[in-house]
Design an enzyme around this catalytic site. Structure first.
Site, PDB file in Angstrom:
ATOM      1  N   ARG A  23      -7.255  15.014  -4.411  1.00 16.75           N
ATOM      2  CA  ARG A  23      -5.968  15.579  -3.967  1.00 16.75           C
ATOM      3  C   ARG A  23      -5.001  15.730  -5.154  1.00 16.75           C
ATOM      4  O   ARG A  23      -3.802  15.462  -5.038  1.00 16.75           O
ATOM      5  CB  ARG A  23      -5.335  14.710  -2.868  1.00 16.75           C
ATOM      6  CG  ARG A  23      -6.262  14.397  -1.693  1.00 16.75           C
ATOM      7  CD  ARG A  23      -6.541  15.579  -0.807  1.00 16.75           C
ATOM      8  NE  ARG A  23      -5.386  16.050  -0.097  1.00 16.75           N
ATOM      9  CZ  ARG A  23      -5.038  15.696   1.135  1.00 16.75           C
ATOM     10  NH1 ARG A  23      -5.765  14.845   1.796  1.00 16.75           N
ATOM     11  NH2 ARG A  23      -3.978  16.208   1.706  1.00 16.75           N
ATOM     12  N   ARG A  27       1.894  17.119  -3.130  1.00 18.09           N
ATOM     13  CA  ARG A  27       3.323  16.785  -3.039  1.00 18.09           C
ATOM     14  C   ARG A  27       3.844  15.822  -4.097  1.00 18.09           C
ATOM     15  O   ARG A  27       5.043  15.733  -4.290  1.00 18.09           O
ATOM     16  CB  ARG A  27       3.635  16.240  -1.640  1.00 18.09           C
ATOM     17  CG  ARG A  27       3.650  17.342  -0.599  1.00 18.09           C
ATOM     18  CD  ARG A  27       3.917  16.798   0.778  1.00 18.09           C
ATOM     19  NE  ARG A  27       2.814  15.952   1.217  1.00 18.09           N
ATOM     20  CZ  ARG A  27       2.668  15.523   2.479  1.00 18.09           C
ATOM     21  NH1 ARG A  27       3.564  15.829   3.385  1.00 18.09           N
ATOM     22  NH2 ARG A  27       1.640  14.782   2.800  1.00 18.09           N
ATOM     23  N   ARG A  36       6.428  24.949  -2.641  1.00 24.83           N
ATOM     24  CA  ARG A  36       6.496  24.712  -1.199  1.00 24.83           C
ATOM     25  C   ARG A  36       7.888  24.930  -0.601  1.00 24.83           C
ATOM     26  O   ARG A  36       8.025  25.056   0.607  1.00 24.83           O
ATOM     27  CB  ARG A  36       6.002  23.294  -0.898  1.00 24.83           C
ATOM     28  CG  ARG A  36       4.520  23.204  -0.699  1.00 24.83           C
ATOM     29  CD  ARG A  36       4.068  23.707   0.679  1.00 24.83           C
ATOM     30  NE  ARG A  36       4.163  22.652   1.688  1.00 24.83           N
ATOM     31  CZ  ARG A  36       5.035  22.644   2.691  1.00 24.83           C
ATOM     32  NH1 ARG A  36       5.884  23.636   2.832  1.00 24.83           N
ATOM     33  NH2 ARG A  36       5.053  21.652   3.556  1.00 24.83           N
ATOM     34  N   ASP A  72      -7.346  23.582   2.487  1.00 24.27           N
ATOM     35  CA  ASP A  72      -7.391  22.380   3.311  1.00 24.27           C
ATOM     36  C   ASP A  72      -8.654  22.400   4.156  1.00 24.27           C
ATOM     37  O   ASP A  72      -9.155  23.472   4.498  1.00 24.27           O
ATOM     38  CB  ASP A  72      -6.169  22.292   4.227  1.00 24.27           C
ATOM     39  CG  ASP A  72      -6.034  20.892   4.801  1.00 24.27           C
ATOM     40  OD1 ASP A  72      -5.440  20.028   4.142  1.00 24.27           O
ATOM     41  OD2 ASP A  72      -6.557  20.645   5.908  1.00 24.27           O
ATOM     42  N   TYR A 147     -10.562  15.908  14.247  1.00 25.46           N
ATOM     43  CA  TYR A 147      -9.295  16.637  14.372  1.00 25.46           C
ATOM     44  C   TYR A 147      -9.287  17.535  15.604  1.00 25.46           C
ATOM     45  O   TYR A 147      -8.291  17.631  16.322  1.00 25.46           O
ATOM     46  CB  TYR A 147      -9.019  17.463  13.109  1.00 25.46           C
ATOM     47  CG  TYR A 147      -8.552  16.610  11.946  1.00 25.46           C
ATOM     48  CD1 TYR A 147      -7.223  16.188  11.871  1.00 25.46           C
ATOM     49  CD2 TYR A 147      -9.417  16.209  10.950  1.00 25.46           C
ATOM     50  CE1 TYR A 147      -6.787  15.396  10.821  1.00 25.46           C
ATOM     51  CE2 TYR A 147      -8.995  15.416   9.894  1.00 25.46           C
ATOM     52  CZ  TYR A 147      -7.674  15.014   9.842  1.00 25.46           C
ATOM     53  OH  TYR A 147      -7.247  14.218   8.810  1.00 25.46           O
TER      54      TYR A 147
END
Ligand code: 1CP
Length: 339
Positions: A23, A27, A36, A72, A147
């Site tokens: 990752r 962020r 973003r 993703d 999910y």
């Protein structure tokens, strides 16, 4: 072209241990946050030029030895027809859960070049820019299924296990459909130019070995077998998977990803003639620099017997990690492993 990462995947000798960070785009990087500010996460994922920009950010800033496609794992679930939303703070939401055959029948096995054209275009654009290999990826079927069944992230996985135990046929049908979609998706990524492919099985560690062997592993094996002819290194990362390691080794992957819960030397004994990737605790990046350096040195030493070692974190970098600690980690791995 820096091919240290690809060499290590194949178990060949390298001048130093390559590193990338799970990752690594995201962020914790101020430059990512800037991008973003103007787009939602899903808009970002569907705009190849912006995906290229954020994929490159950690490569330029940290000096890692591989890039990972910015996307993703849930993008493919959306392409299969599941309506996906990302809520700030709450993460991904699927409003229409898949809990019966009727809902499952509504999902499709998409043509990856059409439905996820933006992913393939991002890969083609990145290959023109990058001086390091590009890793493509997908979620492993079990993780993706959680999910769809739960309708988002979960801690207990109640609905998933309920379906597994009470309606195993339905569960297997869902796994098979995700598997077919994933095969087409990753084959398309390889054709577009991905130089290695990783399957993220983030939640499979909730299964015991017998259930893993029955409900999850066969689908990973099917995917790996279908990707073999593309001749790119295949990586399988089963998070929280130390007790599944003996089985994961039979997945067909060339590289076994390791979380931090198992000492790397112990894992290497089980993995044998395959490369390993990992496995620094992501929170170790919060250590003072001298202690972090010590820990990296120990990890490198413990991994000396591996048939190829790619340094990485044992799971994704945490969003509040100071980027300079990640940079220090990359530099230290390069320095201490130079041979
Ligand atoms: O707000 C934002 O900007 C979104 C945050 C974010 C980012 C940056 C999400 C939402 N996904 C991503 C990118 C991403 N996801 C990448 C590419 C970036 C990189 O690696 O450099 C990758 C490889 C993923 C993979 C991914 N997504 C996994 C598997 C890896 C892992 O960490 O276990 C999983 C489980 C997801 C689901 C996901 N995506 C995003 C969220 C908030 C979640 C849910 C996580 C959860 O359920 O706890």
């Amino acid at each position: 072209m820096n091919d240290t990462f690809l060499k290590a995947c194949r178990g060949e000798k390298t001048a130093y241990t390559p590193i990338w960070i799970m990752r690594q785009a995201g962020r914790y990087l101020p430059d990512y946050q800037k991008v973003r500010e103007n787009v939602t996460f899903l808009e970002l994922c569907k705009t190849p030029e912006l995906c290229v920009e954020v994929t490159m950010q950690p490569v330029d800033l940290l000096g890692v030895d591989a890039a990972i496609l910015f996307s993703d794992i849930l993008i493919l679930m959306e392409a299969m027809g599941a309506t996906l939303q990302f809520h700030e703070g709450r993460g991904p939401i699927f409003h229409h859960t898949i809990r019966d055959q009727v809902a499952l029948d509504r999902l499709i096995v998409p043509d990856a070049d059409e439905a996820t054209w933006f992913v393939m275009e991002t890969i083609r654009l990145l290959r023109k820019e990058l001086q390091v290999p590009l890793i493509g990826f997908a979620g492993a079927p079990f993780t993706c299924a959680t999910y769809l069944i739960e309708g988002g992230s979960s801690k207990v996985f109640w609905e998933t296990k309920k379906m597994m135990y009470r309606e195993p046929e339905l569960f297997h049908n869902l796994m098979a459909k995700i598997t077919d979609s994933t095969i087409f998706y990753l084959q398309a990524q390889a054709r577009a130019g991905a130089q290695a492919l990783q399957l993220f099985d983030s939640w499979v560690g909730i299964l015991g070995p017998d259930d893993f062997a029955e409900f999850a592993l066969p689908y990973v094996q099917r995917i790996m077998a279908a990707l073999k002819p593309y001749d790119v290194p295949l990586i399988y990362f089963a998070n929280n998977g130390a007790t599944l390691l003996d089985l994961s080794v039979t997945s067909g992957a060339d590289v076994i990803g390791l979380d931090w819960r198992i000492p790397i030397g112990e894992a290497i004994k089980k993995v044998g003639g395959k490369a390993v990737q990992g496995n620094l605790d992501p929170f170790a990046l919060l250590l003072p620099k001298d202690r972090l350096r010590e820990r990296i040195g120990r990890l490198l030493k413990d991994a000396e017997g591996a048939h190829g070692h790619i340094f990485n974190l044992g799971h994704g970098i945490h969003q509040f990690t100071p980027p300079e600690q990640a940079k220090f980690c990359v530099d230290t791995v390069h320095e201490l492993s130079s041979r």
